[in-house]
Motif scaffolding. Sequence first.
Motif, PDB file in Angstrom:
ATOM      1  N   LYS A  61      71.611 -75.879 -21.419  1.00 62.16           N
ATOM      2  CA  LYS A  61      70.463 -76.041 -20.542  1.00 62.16           C
ATOM      3  C   LYS A  61      69.285 -75.243 -21.083  1.00 62.16           C
ATOM      4  N   THR A  62      68.130 -75.898 -21.147  1.00 61.73           N
ATOM      5  CA  THR A  62      66.912 -75.228 -21.592  1.00 61.73           C
ATOM      6  C   THR A  62      65.749 -75.639 -20.695  1.00 61.73           C
ATOM      7  N   PRO A  63      64.697 -74.834 -20.640  1.00 63.96           N
ATOM      8  CA  PRO A  63      63.497 -75.239 -19.903  1.00 63.96           C
ATOM      9  C   PRO A  63      62.863 -76.462 -20.552  1.00 63.96           C
ATOM     10  N   LYS A  64      61.986 -77.129 -19.810  1.00 64.27           N
ATOM     11  CA  LYS A  64      61.259 -78.270 -20.367  1.00 64.27           C
ATOM     12  C   LYS A  64      60.393 -77.795 -21.533  1.00 64.27           C
ATOM     13  N   GLU A  65      60.271 -78.674 -22.533  1.00 63.82           N
ATOM     14  CA  GLU A  65      59.455 -78.407 -23.714  1.00 63.82           C
ATOM     15  C   GLU A  65      59.922 -77.164 -24.476  1.00 63.82           C
ATOM     16  N   TYR A  66      61.210 -76.890 -24.396  1.00 62.02           N
ATOM     17  CA  TYR A  66      61.795 -75.786 -25.158  1.00 62.02           C
ATOM     18  C   TYR A  66      61.977 -76.255 -26.597  1.00 62.02           C
ATOM     19  N   LYS A  67      61.387 -75.540 -27.540  1.00 60.28           N
ATOM     20  CA  LYS A  67      61.418 -75.985 -28.938  1.00 60.28           C
ATOM     21  C   LYS A  67      62.349 -75.115 -29.773  1.00 60.28           C
ATOM     22  N   ILE A  68      63.162 -75.789 -30.594  1.00 59.43           N
ATOM     23  CA  ILE A  68      64.096 -75.106 -31.489  1.00 59.43           C
ATOM     24  C   ILE A  68      63.761 -75.479 -32.932  1.00 59.43           C
ATOM     25  N   THR A  69      63.697 -74.484 -33.801  1.00 59.11           N
ATOM     26  CA  THR A  69      63.464 -74.697 -35.227  1.00 59.11           C
ATOM     27  C   THR A  69      64.681 -74.199 -35.996  1.00 59.11           C
ATOM     28  N   TYR A  70      65.181 -75.028 -36.901  1.00 57.67           N
ATOM     29  CA  TYR A  70      66.453 -74.741 -37.575  1.00 57.67           C
ATOM     30  C   TYR A  70      66.277 -74.763 -39.093  1.00 57.67           C
ATOM     31  N   ILE A 174      56.535 -70.372 -39.954  1.00 58.76           N
ATOM     32  CA  ILE A 174      55.176 -70.676 -39.507  1.00 58.76           C
ATOM     33  C   ILE A 174      55.171 -71.572 -38.275  1.00 58.76           C
ATOM     34  N   THR A 175      56.298 -72.216 -37.995  1.00 63.14           N
ATOM     35  CA  THR A 175      56.380 -73.158 -36.878  1.00 63.14           C
ATOM     36  C   THR A 175      56.446 -72.419 -35.545  1.00 63.14           C
ATOM     37  N   GLU A 176      55.596 -72.813 -34.607  1.00 62.03           N
ATOM     38  CA  GLU A 176      55.633 -72.228 -33.270  1.00 62.03           C
ATOM     39  C   GLU A 176      56.863 -72.753 -32.541  1.00 62.03           C
ATOM     40  N   THR A 177      57.730 -71.848 -32.101  1.00 65.56           N
ATOM     41  CA  THR A 177      59.006 -72.273 -31.554  1.00 65.56           C
ATOM     42  C   THR A 177      59.494 -71.276 -30.509  1.00 65.56           C
ATOM     43  N   ASP A 178      60.457 -71.691 -29.710  1.00 71.64           N
ATOM     44  CA  ASP A 178      61.068 -70.790 -28.731  1.00 71.64           C
ATOM     45  C   ASP A 178      62.328 -70.134 -29.289  1.00 71.64           C
TER      46      ASP A 178
END
Length: 257
Positions: A61-70, A174-178
């Motif tokens: 479960k994550t908040p809306k618009e939660y961004k993950i960078t891998y 450099i990527t804006e992420t959570d």
Amino acid sequence: MKTFIAENLSKNVGDRTLFHGANFLINEGDKIGLVGLNGSGKSSLLNSLVDSNELSGGEIKTPKEYKITYLKQQPELDLEKTVFEAVLDGDDDVFKLVNNYEKTLEEYNNDINNEKLKKRLFDLQEQMNNKNGWEIDTDVKTILTKLGITEFDKKIKNLSGGQQRRVALAQALITETDLLILDEPTNHLDYQAIKWLETYLTRLKNAVIFVTHDRYFLNQVATRIFEIEFEKLTEYSGNYEKYLQQNQKMKKFKQLL
């Protein structure tokens, strides 16, 4: 505060269970080191954080618009792009603007009497002023330089495997992420680059979970440790040194039972 919630996660490969019953939270600012023997399921867990379809059971479960960078161990870069273009290879409008500006600047420097290019460059400069483009431009060049990449206009296909790996790391940073997920981020880095990366990650406001064989790096960056052992995920507070102390105490306690 944005929180990533994992409930009762499990992963099976054939008739083998890698982990089951994994429950944990990832909060903003957490720096989590994931440890375990090779083959214990570390990469499988990282993959499942990005794509829950990788799981055999459980819920994320994550908040809306939660961004993950891998950042995976094997870079996935467009071989025809330049280093600078590859780092800013995303859907962000500012990334597109900065790439467009750099490309137009190069074209204008090769044809300084071209009035159309001059006007386009002026328009792009105005947009860079209004949309924080200069800061992004500087950050990209600084990160690449700190990671040992200085030829920003070189094509990805002409880089060594280690250089491509560093470009992919710069792209992730450099990527804006959570949540930033890093699989062996220190691979192909020299001592100075590793020291810089330690400082960079500890100052990040977003959450980071990472796997590394570099125990010193793990100790310097991690504020929590997740260990996968005997099909279970166990959480420890503190860095790697504190994890070793807690782990040893737990094993001694179990021996007394």
